[in-house]
Design a protein around this motif. Structure first.
Motif, short mmCIF file in Angstrom:
data_model
loop_
_atom_site.label_atom_id
_atom_site.label_comp_id
_atom_site.label_asym_id
_atom_site.label_seq_id
_atom_site.Cartn_x
_atom_site.Cartn_y
_atom_site.Cartn_z
N LEU A 120 0.80 -1.22 0.00
CA LEU A 120 0.00 0.00 0.00
C LEU A 120 0.84 1.27 0.00
N VAL A 121 1.83 1.35 0.87
CA VAL A 121 2.55 2.60 1.05
C VAL A 121 3.25 3.06 -0.22
N PRO A 122 3.95 2.20 -0.97
CA PRO A 122 4.53 2.67 -2.23
C PRO A 122 3.47 3.18 -3.22
N LEU A 123 2.30 2.55 -3.22
CA LEU A 123 1.22 3.03 -4.08
C LEU A 123 0.76 4.43 -3.65
N LEU A 124 0.69 4.65 -2.36
CA LEU A 124 0.32 5.98 -1.86
C LEU A 124 1.38 7.01 -2.21
N CYS A 125 2.64 6.60 -2.14
CA CYS A 125 3.73 7.52 -2.54
C CYS A 125 3.63 7.86 -4.02
N TYR A 157 -7.61 16.14 -1.91
CA TYR A 157 -7.12 16.90 -0.76
C TYR A 157 -6.95 16.03 0.48
N PHE A 158 -7.54 14.86 0.48
CA PHE A 158 -7.33 13.95 1.61
C PHE A 158 -5.87 13.56 1.73
N PHE A 169 -0.80 13.21 6.21
CA PHE A 169 -0.20 12.29 5.26
C PHE A 169 1.32 12.26 5.43
N ALA A 170 1.94 13.43 5.60
CA ALA A 170 3.39 13.48 5.81
C ALA A 170 3.75 12.74 7.10
N GLY A 171 2.97 12.93 8.15
CA GLY A 171 3.21 12.21 9.41
C GLY A 171 3.08 10.71 9.22
N PHE A 172 2.07 10.32 8.47
CA PHE A 172 1.87 8.90 8.18
C PHE A 172 3.08 8.33 7.45
N LEU A 173 3.57 9.06 6.46
CA LEU A 173 4.74 8.57 5.71
C LEU A 173 5.99 8.51 6.57
N ARG A 174 6.15 9.47 7.49
CA ARG A 174 7.30 9.40 8.42
C ARG A 174 7.24 8.12 9.25
#
Length: 191
Positions: A120-125, A157-158, A169-174
């Motif tokens: 999931l995370v690479p897809l979100l990136c 915008y989510f 979103f930035a916090g989630f990615l961190r």
């Protein structure tokens, strides 16, 4: 893609099934004790009927003991209180068994979760990179004073603003970098 099935906690844990069954039995006994105590309390409050007084008179003549509804009520109330205490104790045992089962199920589900997050995370990136490009295009048009004429009507915008280092979103990615779901933050979020 098929969804990962989470085990049913009652099927998973024999201990939880047993403790739950004991709890249900105690609760049923408590409900019976409540009914009995209510009936005896009403009986004591209303006093004996004319027929019961006549029957008591016959018992006394025969030398039999008279029914003592007040003593029965006292015993019934004591039994009810004991069952209420037992029910509380059993609820604690049920919750303890549920927590133990939750730990076991969590251990079994952890690899599935980790695999899912690594997908999931690479897809979100990747989605974030596309969103950054769309956002930059919009900003470039607006900065030139251009009207948008029907484009940019739907925007994700989510995901937060693409360069907002303080966004959720930035916090989630961190957190995802820390958990090693991705190697590094997208360049827009780097400090």
């Amino acid at each position: 893609m098929m969804a990962t099935k989470v085990p049913n906690v009652l099927e998973y844990s024999r201990e939880l099934r047993e403790e739950t069954a004991k709890g249900e039995e105690i609760t049923a006994r408590k409900q019976d004790a409540e009914r009995k105590a209510r009936q005896l309390n009403e009986r004591v409050r209303s006093g004996p009927t004319a027929d019961e007084r006549a029957a008591n008179a016959e018992r006394v003549v025969r030398g039999e003991t008279l029914p003592d509804f007040e003593a029965e009520l006292k015993v019934a109330v004591m039994e009810l209180r004991a069952l209420e205490d037992a029910e509380k104790s059993q609820l604690f045992l049920v919750e303890s068994a549920r927590k133990a089962a939750a730990r076991g199920i969590s251990d079994e589900m952890r690899p599935h979760y980790q695999r899912g997050m690594k997908k999931l995370v690479p897809l979100l990136c990747e989605a974030h990179a596309v969103w950054s490009d769309i956002f930059a295009m919009k900003q470039a048009m607006l900065n030139q004073g251009l009207q948008l004429h029907g484009i940019f009507q739907i925007e994700p915008y989510f995901l937060g603003l693409p360069n907002d280092r303080t966004s959720e979103f930035a916090g989630f990615l961190r957190e995802c970098v820390g958990a090693e779901y991705i190697r590094s933050m997208p360049k827009e979020f780097e400090r």
